[in-house]
Motif scaffolding. Structure first.
Motif, PDB file in Angstrom:
ATOM      1  N   ASP A 232     -12.462 -92.505  39.190  1.00  0.00           N
ATOM      2  CA  ASP A 232     -12.827 -93.729  38.464  1.00  0.00           C
ATOM      3  C   ASP A 232     -13.148 -93.432  37.006  1.00  0.00           C
ATOM      4  OD1 ASP A 232     -12.502 -95.295  40.729  1.00  0.00           O
ATOM      5  OD2 ASP A 232     -14.586 -95.015  41.367  1.00  0.00           O
ATOM      6  N   TYR A 233     -13.827 -92.318  36.765  1.00  0.00           N
ATOM      7  CA  TYR A 233     -14.189 -91.966  35.391  1.00  0.00           C
ATOM      8  C   TYR A 233     -12.949 -91.596  34.582  1.00  0.00           C
ATOM      9  CZ  TYR A 233     -16.735 -89.822  31.527  1.00  0.00           C
ATOM     10  OH  TYR A 233     -17.218 -89.517  30.282  1.00  0.00           O
ATOM     11  N   VAL A 234     -12.008 -90.862  35.208  1.00  0.00           N
ATOM     12  CA  VAL A 234     -10.758 -90.507  34.523  1.00  0.00           C
ATOM     13  C   VAL A 234      -9.964 -91.760  34.195  1.00  0.00           C
ATOM     14  CG1 VAL A 234      -8.570 -89.275  34.741  1.00  0.00           C
ATOM     15  CG2 VAL A 234     -10.656 -88.234  35.623  1.00  0.00           C
ATOM     16  N   LYS A 235      -9.871 -92.673  35.159  1.00  0.00           N
ATOM     17  CA  LYS A 235      -9.138 -93.921  34.936  1.00  0.00           C
ATOM     18  C   LYS A 235      -9.782 -94.740  33.823  1.00  0.00           C
ATOM     19  CE  LYS A 235      -7.445 -96.010  38.491  1.00  0.00           C
ATOM     20  NZ  LYS A 235      -7.250 -96.831  39.720  1.00  0.00           N
ATOM     21  N   GLU A 236     -11.111 -94.799  33.825  1.00  0.00           N
ATOM     22  CA  GLU A 236     -11.831 -95.545  32.786  1.00  0.00           C
ATOM     23  C   GLU A 236     -11.559 -94.956  31.402  1.00  0.00           C
ATOM     24  OE1 GLU A 236     -16.486 -96.479  31.517  1.00  0.00           O
ATOM     25  OE2 GLU A 236     -16.017 -95.781  33.540  1.00  0.00           O
TER      26      GLU A 236
ATOM     27  N   TYR B  17      -2.639-101.181  28.989  1.00  0.00           N
ATOM     28  CA  TYR B  17      -2.967-102.415  29.709  1.00  0.00           C
ATOM     29  C   TYR B  17      -3.609-102.101  31.066  1.00  0.00           C
ATOM     30  CZ  TYR B  17      -2.467-106.877  32.104  1.00  0.00           C
ATOM     31  OH  TYR B  17      -2.720-108.033  32.805  1.00  0.00           O
ATOM     32  N   SER B  18      -3.031-101.137  31.796  1.00  0.00           N
ATOM     33  CA  SER B  18      -3.582-100.772  33.104  1.00  0.00           C
ATOM     34  C   SER B  18      -3.192 -99.343  33.455  1.00  0.00           C
ATOM     35  CB  SER B  18      -3.090-101.730  34.194  1.00  0.00           C
ATOM     36  OG  SER B  18      -1.701-101.571  34.395  1.00  0.00           O
ATOM     37  N   VAL B  19      -3.948 -98.750  34.362  1.00  0.00           N
ATOM     38  CA  VAL B  19      -3.681 -97.401  34.869  1.00  0.00           C
ATOM     39  C   VAL B  19      -3.420 -97.514  36.361  1.00  0.00           C
ATOM     40  CG1 VAL B  19      -4.604 -95.093  35.223  1.00  0.00           C
ATOM     41  CG2 VAL B  19      -5.124 -96.321  33.114  1.00  0.00           C
TER      42      VAL B  19
ATOM     43  N   LEU C  80      -5.764 -82.880  29.459  1.00  0.00           N
ATOM     44  CA  LEU C  80      -5.781 -81.424  29.296  1.00  0.00           C
ATOM     45  C   LEU C  80      -7.119 -80.899  28.801  1.00  0.00           C
ATOM     46  CD1 LEU C  80      -2.285 -80.711  27.702  1.00  0.00           C
ATOM     47  CD2 LEU C  80      -3.054 -80.057  29.974  1.00  0.00           C
ATOM     48  N   ASN C  81      -7.627 -81.507  27.753  1.00  0.00           N
ATOM     49  CA  ASN C  81      -8.808 -80.960  27.076  1.00  0.00           C
ATOM     50  C   ASN C  81     -10.123 -81.535  27.562  1.00  0.00           C
ATOM     51  OD1 ASN C  81      -7.567 -79.227  24.729  1.00  0.00           O
ATOM     52  ND2 ASN C  81      -6.387 -81.105  24.770  1.00  0.00           N
ATOM     53  N   THR C  82     -10.188 -82.863  27.729  1.00  0.00           N
ATOM     54  CA  THR C  82     -11.447 -83.468  28.159  1.00  0.00           C
ATOM     55  C   THR C  82     -11.732 -83.189  29.624  1.00  0.00           C
ATOM     56  OG1 THR C  82     -11.141 -85.244  26.534  1.00  0.00           O
ATOM     57  CG2 THR C  82     -12.742 -85.623  28.299  1.00  0.00           C
ATOM     58  N   PHE C  83     -10.701 -83.342  30.461  1.00  0.00           N
ATOM     59  CA  PHE C  83     -10.901 -83.175  31.906  1.00  0.00           C
ATOM     60  C   PHE C  83     -10.391 -81.833  32.425  1.00  0.00           C
ATOM     61  CE2 PHE C  83     -10.799 -87.805  31.295  1.00  0.00           C
ATOM     62  CZ  PHE C  83     -12.036 -88.124  31.843  1.00  0.00           C
TER      63      PHE C  83
END
Length: 289
Positions: free
Chosen positions: A202-206, A215-217, A258-261
């Motif tokens: 959920d956090y990655v999608k957000e 528009y959407s993931v 790549l970098n954040t997650f």
């Protein structure tokens, strides 16, 4: 007997770990397109399985010795063997701990195409599950060897307290159960292609939704090839009329994953948002006067 069998299983675990690490560094092939990283997981499973087989055998022997006290122990041989076992396990644990914390960073980004999905890859060199399993194995054996050394010292000078011998095995069995649970759980999650514990879908999608023009993931899938190598596949829909910004959105999504997650590899598919029209409704409207 305990320390001798431990040395045998340690040797097997180390050979499996070295073989798995060597094979996992090989380049992907046409048949194994993800490479051989999962061999580290297989090695960890075999290493833990060896420990449990050994634990079952030793527990049986310990129970027999507790019930039937008709056995003799040579305190001198037990003392020497336990001392050697402690020394070897200290060295092995130190070496495995050092090798498990080596880090190497490299980035490989293929060219982007604004009309197709993109691939991205990053190598982290995080702690190997196989090395962790071997390290936990060595630590467990070290504690057991220390326990055997203490028991040997007691038996050497107080032969009437030979019950200390099976007691060491009981303590070791409890230690194994606690120290191997996390490795078993991590292995199960990887085999079942579950989301790594340090990531939240959920956090990655957000975070992806916050990228401009998204528009959407849809269809976000995250799993691990092996410990420390997370992989993601995501389908992103862009707002209508933003086709000129596909490459920019793609680049931002790559950088985020790549970098954040800390993803090792990811695939991103982009397309413009198209609202689906109900065909029944459309037919009704076309047939109305």
């Amino acid at each position: 007997m305990t320390d001798a069998l431990h040395m045998l299983t340690d040797l097997s675990a180390i050979i499996l770990t070295l073989l798995a690490l060597w094979l996992s560094s090989k380049s992907p092939t046409k048949r194994f397109t993800f490479g051989f990283h999962r061999l580290e997981v297989l090695s960890a499973m075999i290493s833990v399985l060896l420990v449990y087989i050994l634990m079952g055998f030793l527990l049986y022997e310990a129970v027999q010795r507790t019930i039937h006290m008709n056995y003799e122990i040579n305190g001198d041989i037990m003392l020497i063997t336990a001392a050697v076992g402690v020394a070897v396990n200290v060295i092995m644990g130190f070496l495995l701990n050092q090798s498990g914390h080596h880090h190497s960073h490299s980035h490989s980004l293929p060219s982007h195409s604004p009309t197709t999905g993109s691939g991205c890859e990053r190598s982290h060199g995080q702690d190997s599950l196989a090395v962790r399993a071997a390290f936990v194995h060595a630590v467990g054996d070290l504690v057991q060897s220390v326990g055997v050394l203490i028991a040997a010292y007691i038996i050497r000078f107080k032969p009437e307290y030979k019950i200390a011998d099976p007691i060491c095995t009981y303590v070791f069995s409890l230690l194994v159960a606690f120290t191997t649970f996390r490795i078993i759980w991590d292995t199960v999650v990887i085999i079942l292609e579950g989301v790594p514990s340090h990531l939240n879908v959920d956090y990655v999608k957000e975070a992806l939704m916050k990228i401009e023009d998204v528009y959407s993931v849809e269809d976000l899938n995250i799993w691990s090839l092996t410990s420390g190598k997370s992989t993601a596949i995501v389908h992103i829909q862009l707002i209508p009329g933003s086709s000129s910004k596909w490459e920019e959105v793609q680049s931002k999504a790559n950088h985020l994953l790549l970098n954040t997650f800390g993803m090792y590899r990811c695939t991103i598919q982009l397309q413009s948002y198209r609202q689906e029209v109900d065909r029944t409704c459309a037919n009704c409207q076309s047939s109305s006067p």
